[in-house]
Enzyme design. Structure first.
Site, PDB file in Angstrom:
ATOM      1  N   TYR A  95      38.208  35.076  32.923  1.00 45.70           N
ATOM      2  CA  TYR A  95      36.815  35.330  33.281  1.00 45.70           C
ATOM      3  C   TYR A  95      35.919  34.792  32.168  1.00 45.70           C
ATOM      4  O   TYR A  95      35.822  35.365  31.097  1.00 45.70           O
ATOM      5  CB  TYR A  95      36.556  36.821  33.487  1.00 45.70           C
ATOM      6  CG  TYR A  95      37.389  37.473  34.559  1.00 45.70           C
ATOM      7  CD1 TYR A  95      37.958  36.741  35.597  1.00 45.70           C
ATOM      8  CD2 TYR A  95      37.626  38.846  34.530  1.00 45.70           C
ATOM      9  CE1 TYR A  95      38.720  37.350  36.575  1.00 45.70           C
ATOM     10  CE2 TYR A  95      38.384  39.466  35.513  1.00 45.70           C
ATOM     11  CZ  TYR A  95      38.933  38.715  36.521  1.00 45.70           C
ATOM     12  OH  TYR A  95      39.701  39.331  37.493  1.00 45.70           O
ATOM     13  N   HIS A 145      48.232  37.810  35.758  1.00 46.80           N
ATOM     14  CA  HIS A 145      47.165  37.484  36.711  1.00 46.80           C
ATOM     15  C   HIS A 145      47.719  36.865  37.991  1.00 46.80           C
ATOM     16  O   HIS A 145      47.224  37.148  39.087  1.00 46.80           O
ATOM     17  CB  HIS A 145      46.158  36.537  36.048  1.00 46.80           C
ATOM     18  CG  HIS A 145      44.757  36.743  36.507  1.00 46.80           C
ATOM     19  ND1 HIS A 145      43.664  36.410  35.750  1.00 46.80           N
ATOM     20  CD2 HIS A 145      44.252  37.259  37.639  1.00 46.80           C
ATOM     21  CE1 HIS A 145      42.558  36.691  36.406  1.00 46.80           C
ATOM     22  NE2 HIS A 145      42.885  37.211  37.557  1.00 46.80           N
ATOM     23  N   SER A 152      37.691  42.959  44.606  1.00 42.48           N
ATOM     24  CA  SER A 152      36.779  42.602  45.686  1.00 42.48           C
ATOM     25  C   SER A 152      36.734  43.681  46.764  1.00 42.48           C
ATOM     26  O   SER A 152      36.829  43.388  47.955  1.00 42.48           O
ATOM     27  CB  SER A 152      37.158  41.252  46.298  1.00 42.48           C
ATOM     28  OG  SER A 152      36.071  40.708  47.021  1.00 42.48           O
ATOM     29  N   PRO A 153      36.566  44.951  46.372  1.00 42.07           N
ATOM     30  CA  PRO A 153      36.564  46.036  47.363  1.00 42.07           C
ATOM     31  C   PRO A 153      35.342  46.026  48.268  1.00 42.07           C
ATOM     32  O   PRO A 153      35.327  46.741  49.275  1.00 42.07           O
ATOM     33  CB  PRO A 153      36.609  47.291  46.493  1.00 42.07           C
ATOM     34  CG  PRO A 153      35.926  46.881  45.230  1.00 42.07           C
ATOM     35  CD  PRO A 153      36.355  45.451  45.005  1.00 42.07           C
ATOM     36  N   LEU A 154      34.342  45.219  47.916  1.00 44.29           N
ATOM     37  CA  LEU A 154      33.159  45.087  48.760  1.00 44.29           C
ATOM     38  C   LEU A 154      33.151  43.752  49.511  1.00 44.29           C
ATOM     39  O   LEU A 154      32.108  43.317  50.001  1.00 44.29           O
ATOM     40  CB  LEU A 154      31.882  45.230  47.914  1.00 44.29           C
ATOM     41  CG  LEU A 154      31.648  46.641  47.363  1.00 44.29           C
ATOM     42  CD1 LEU A 154      30.495  46.654  46.363  1.00 44.29           C
ATOM     43  CD2 LEU A 154      31.392  47.630  48.484  1.00 44.29           C
ATOM     44  N   GLY A 155      34.320  43.113  49.579  1.00 42.78           N
ATOM     45  CA  GLY A 155      34.417  41.881  50.347  1.00 42.78           C
ATOM     46  C   GLY A 155      33.498  40.791  49.849  1.00 42.78           C
ATOM     47  O   GLY A 155      32.813  40.138  50.635  1.00 42.78           O
ATOM     48  N   GLY A 202      30.773  41.049  48.338  1.00 41.44           N
ATOM     49  CA  GLY A 202      29.391  41.405  48.657  1.00 41.44           C
ATOM     50  C   GLY A 202      29.098  41.557  50.137  1.00 41.44           C
ATOM     51  O   GLY A 202      28.045  42.090  50.510  1.00 41.44           O
TER      52      GLY A 202
END
Length: 338
Positions: free
Chosen positions: A58, A128, A207-210, A212
């Site tokens: 990152y 990773h 990415s639990p919110l897809g 965004g």
């Protein structure tokens, strides 16, 4: 679950985004973003967040530096994760082709992480992506050496093949698996979650919110800029995007019902799946961070959870979650050890 450092209240970490890198796009110059990100990190901690996720990839390197600076005043009260495995130059941070989980490289990579994170140990160190050239037992051996030295406390894998997970766990008990998981991508429900439960391993959805999508910020008219990965994900293209907006409409209905935001419903649903699931949404915005933290207070009755789960399962998501070139790094099995 196996000795996991995560907790139910600490799910909002994701320093991967919150420290320096927007959810999608290029890293901001450190001299502009660092003070803002330090403030978000401090406020997150004050709001009950104790689990912060980073990786050498990152930035590269930039997120670890900013996270290390940001949590320094309360370092001993939080858990920090980072990840190795992409082929990143140890000195310059330049991304080189392919993967690198050679044992000697892992140990040098961790030395760099410790310096950038300004700490003497990494609470949870992930591979990773699985390196198809290095047996997972050799990877576990290198991490085990670091555990003996006190430089790493726990380890985990990301997006691995299930046989590799079993071999890794047999070589050195695995604390957590980090895979994409949300209402928009429910692939782990197939076999990964069952395997984690069987082995006593925690699960950390990225990415639990897809990306965004599940916040309701995207509609059928949304167009993505060059460099935004959503521009090359088929689930956000044309008819696929239009069809997938059924999830957003469902979330909006439930947000009214539960006096919450769509994103909070999406996160609360994940938290309700298993007591050992700890999602890590990321953001560079203070308001979004506070909104995400608020999801921890949303509760579903058994009947509500069954109703919502049934409605989610009834929506067939259209399109692939990632481009083929990126998906090729997921579900990889480690070569046998000879």
């Amino acid at each position: 679950m196996t000795d996991t450092p995560t907790s139910r209240r600490s799910f909002i970490a994701a320093a991967a985004s919150a420290a320096a890198v927007p959810l999608v796009g290029k890293a901001q110059p450190a001299n502009r973003s660092a003070p803002k990100m330090h403030q978000i990190l401090r406020t997150a901690f004050d709001s009950g967040v104790t689990f912060f996720d980073a990786a050498e990839a990152y930035g590269p390197h930039e997120v670890e530096r900013i996270l290390g600076e940001g949590v320094a005043p309360f370092r001993n009260q939080v858990a920090i994760t980072s990840k190795f495995g992409w082929n990143i130059d140890l000195q310059t941070g330049k991304r080189l082709p392919g993967l690198n989980s050679r044992p000697e490289h892992i140990k040098l990579a961790v030395e760099g992480m410790l310096k950038r994170l300004n700490t003497d140990r990494i609470d949870l160190l992930y591979q990773h992506r699985v390196d198809p050239a290095v047996p997972i037992e050799d990877v576990a051996g290198a991490v085990g050496d670091l555990v003996k030295q006190g430089k790493v406390l726990h380890w985990g894998l990301c997006e691995m093949g299930l046989n590799t997970l079993r071999r890794a766990h047999a070589a050195l008990p695995v604390t957590a698996v980090q895979n994409e998981y949300s209402m928009l991508w429910r692939g782990p429900e197939d076999k990964v979650l069952d395997t984690c439960q069987e082995l006593g391993i925690g699960f950390v959805p990225w990415s639990p919110l897809g990306v965004g999508f599940l916040t309701g910020a995207i509609d059928a008219n949304t167009r993505f800029a060059d460099g935004d990965i959503r521009k090359v994900e088929s689930r956000f293209e044309g008819a696929n995007l239009t069809a997938n907006l059924a999830l957003v409409e469902l979330l909006k209905k439930w947000s009214v019902r539960k006096h919450a935001t769509p994103g909070q419903i999406a996160l609360a649903w994940l938290l309700a799946q298993k007591p050992w699931i700890v999602p890590i949404p990321g953001t560079t915005q203070m308001a979004h961070m506070l909104e995400n933290v608020g999801a921890a207070s949303i509760q579903f009755s058994a009947a509500e959870l069954a109703e919502l789960g049934g409605a989610v399962r009834a929506i067939k998501v259209q399109g692939a979650r990632l481009p083929d070139a990126v998906l090729a790094y997921s579900g990889v099995e480690s070569p046998p050890r000879h």
